[in-house]
Design a protein around this motif. Structure first.
Motif, PDB file in Angstrom:
ATOM      1  N   ASN A   1      -2.119   5.816 -11.153  1.00 51.84           N
ATOM      2  CA  ASN A   1      -0.905   5.228 -10.584  1.00 51.84           C
ATOM      3  C   ASN A   1      -0.097   6.310  -9.850  1.00 51.84           C
ATOM      4  O   ASN A   1      -0.275   7.502 -10.114  1.00 51.84           O
ATOM      5  N   HIS A   2       0.777   5.895  -8.956  1.00 54.22           N
ATOM      6  CA  HIS A   2       1.601   6.863  -8.234  1.00 54.22           C
ATOM      7  C   HIS A   2       2.637   7.460  -9.192  1.00 54.22           C
ATOM      8  O   HIS A   2       3.260   6.733  -9.979  1.00 54.22           O
TER       9      HIS A   2
ATOM     10  N   ALA B   1       3.477   1.649  -9.831  1.00 60.47           N
ATOM     11  CA  ALA B   1       3.448   0.190  -9.686  1.00 60.47           C
ATOM     12  C   ALA B   1       3.200  -0.446 -11.051  1.00 60.47           C
ATOM     13  O   ALA B   1       2.702   0.203 -11.970  1.00 60.47           O
TER      14      ALA B   1
ATOM     15  N   VAL C   1      -2.177  -1.266 -10.440  1.00 62.07           N
ATOM     16  CA  VAL C   1      -2.861  -0.654  -9.295  1.00 62.07           C
ATOM     17  C   VAL C   1      -4.253  -1.280  -9.193  1.00 62.07           C
ATOM     18  O   VAL C   1      -4.957  -1.402 -10.205  1.00 62.07           O
TER      19      VAL C   1
ATOM     20  N   LEU D   1       0.006  -2.266  -6.326  1.00 58.61           N
ATOM     21  CA  LEU D   1      -0.318  -1.236  -5.329  1.00 58.61           C
ATOM     22  C   LEU D   1      -1.818  -1.266  -5.044  1.00 58.61           C
ATOM     23  O   LEU D   1      -2.628  -1.206  -5.968  1.00 58.61           O
ATOM     24  N   THR D   2      -2.173  -1.369  -3.753  1.00 59.65           N
ATOM     25  CA  THR D   2      -3.600  -1.338  -3.390  1.00 59.65           C
ATOM     26  C   THR D   2      -3.978   0.067  -2.911  1.00 59.65           C
ATOM     27  O   THR D   2      -3.111   0.870  -2.567  1.00 59.65           O
ATOM     28  N   ARG D   3      -5.294   0.288  -2.877  1.00 60.03           N
ATOM     29  CA  ARG D   3      -5.784   1.609  -2.417  1.00 60.03           C
ATOM     30  C   ARG D   3      -6.334   1.543  -0.987  1.00 60.03           C
ATOM     31  O   ARG D   3      -7.136   2.380  -0.595  1.00 60.03           O
TER      32      ARG D   3
ATOM     33  N   ASP E   1       0.822  -1.225   0.000  1.00 63.09           N
ATOM     34  CA  ASP E   1       0.000   0.000   0.000  1.00 63.09           C
ATOM     35  C   ASP E   1       0.846   1.261   0.000  1.00 63.09           C
ATOM     36  O   ASP E   1       0.325   2.359  -0.116  1.00 63.09           O
TER      37      ASP E   1
ATOM     38  N   PRO F   1       3.706   3.414  -1.764  1.00 65.91           N
ATOM     39  CA  PRO F   1       4.512   3.530  -2.991  1.00 65.91           C
ATOM     40  C   PRO F   1       6.007   3.668  -2.710  1.00 65.91           C
ATOM     41  O   PRO F   1       6.835   3.011  -3.358  1.00 65.91           O
TER      42      PRO F   1
END
Ligand code: G3P
Ligand code: MG
Length: 351
Positions: free
Chosen positions: A326-327, A332, A335, A315-317, A295, A297
């Motif tokens: 995405n970050h 990632a 996502v 990547l989870t939210r 979780d 980044p």
């Protein structure tokens, strides 16, 4: 499963992929499972309860021995988790046993930091609670603190205040920052003998360098790096030489390389025929893909990206990251909303 590597020495086959799960903000928030994590994990087992897919928990958290954490997680998540599947931020501290095995060391943080270090093989460990209780008036604010520290154990630690502390280990998030910063400054400024003259700083180790992490509260909470910055700023104002320290944990690439070794070591657990379940039978096994589900980044995704192949980052939210896209700085490979979605994606792709 279609992505199988058929090993000459084995009639069975094992997956060519593995998974590393971050815990805080992916699997749990506080002590509660989130985002369908128990369901997601149950898919990694056969109906008989035996492991189908090699996976580990790769967390920067900790504070209890890995064996204890494995049984806590098993209860929380409803699956049978082995101690070797738990990699804490402090797990690499065990590599320092040879250097400090019989030396007096102080273990700091929530939970049972001294038990963690004792389980790793350190023979002369005191927790910060015990250590501070060996000195009269070392914390001038103690009388104003309305919580009680169990100092009974310190009766067995006679003479500790006159022994030199050879290293301090920040095992988990410190609870009483004020006292811990005070006593650590005492230890570190005096070469390990609080109350005496300035001397060479003993080594200081941190289990991770997380500035923040996702707990129960909606916004992120201050982590071990926040404590480190507070200690470092104060130490550098009161001591002629800057603080020296070493931090472990994600995103350091060696953490991911070690996770790959641990995942490989799990393969014998996936073999039904006990006589084939020897680690050497998997010496040539090569993972095509290792998934890091996290979780954060800057920590989980950055770490997996730096580690390179075979790592694939998801990547989870459900934690530190809450963005739509995405970050930007640490994008990632994928996502998703939740860990359940991540596991569905992996199993669809690999099976
Ligand atoms: O204290 C725990 C925190 O630093 C991060 O835990 O599981 O998100 O790596 P995790
Ligand atoms: Mg996390």
């Amino acid at each position: 499963l279609s992505s199988f590597s058929h090993l000459d020495s084995l009639s069975q086959s094992v997956p060519c992929f593995g998974i590393a799960f971050d815990i805080d903000g992916v699997i749990l928030r506080g002590h509660s499972p989130i985002a369908g994590s128990p369901q997601a994990l149950s898919q990694l087992y056969h109906h008989t309860g035996s492991l189908k897919v090699p996976y580990v928990f790769l967390t920067n958290g900790g504070g209890v021995p890995e064996s204890k954490r494995a049984s806590e997680l098993s209860k929380q998540l409803g699956v049978n988790i082995q101690p070797q599947q738990v990699i804490h931020g402090h797990s690499p501290f065990k590599q320092l046993v040879n250097r400090f095995e019989k030396e007096l060391i102080v273990a700091v943080g929530k939970g049972e930091p001294a038990d963690v270090m004792t389980e790793y093989g350190f023979k002369n460990v005191v927790s910060m609670d015990e250590y501070a209780s060996c000195f009269d008036s070392i914390d001038p604010l103690a009388q104003y603190k309305n919580w009680r520290v169990d100092s009974q154990k310190s009766s067995s630690k006679n003479g500790i205040s006159s022994q030199r502390v050879k290293a301090a280990f920040i095992v988990s998030d410190p609870i009483d920052w004020g006292r811990d910063i005070q006593v650590l400054c005492d230890i570190l400024r005096t070469g390990g003998l609080p109350g005496t003259d300035i001397a060479h700083q003993p080594p200081l180790y941190f289990a991770n360098d997380d500035i923040d992490y996702q707990a129960v509260f909606p916004s992120e909470r201050l982590g071990m790096a926040a404590f480190r910055i507070a200690l470092e700023s104060i130490f550098n104002r009161i001591h002629p030489k800057p603080l020296e320290y070493t931090s472990f944990g994600k995103p350091k690439p060696f953490v991911f390389q070690n996770a790959e070794i641990v995942l490989k070591d799990l393969l014998p657990l996936l073999v039904h025929n006990l006589k084939d379940a020897k680690p050497e039978n998997f010496d040539n096994h090569c993972f095509k893909t290792l998934y890091m589900i996290g979780d954060n980044p800057a920590i989980d995704i950055n770490g997996a990206r730096q580690a390179g192949r075979p790592w694939f980052s998801i990547l989870t939210r459900t934690g530190v990251f809450k963005g739509k896209e995405n970050h930007a700085e640490h994008p990632a490979d994928l996502v998703v909303d939740t860990v359940e979605e991540a596991v569905d994606y992996i199993l669809k792709k690999e099976c």
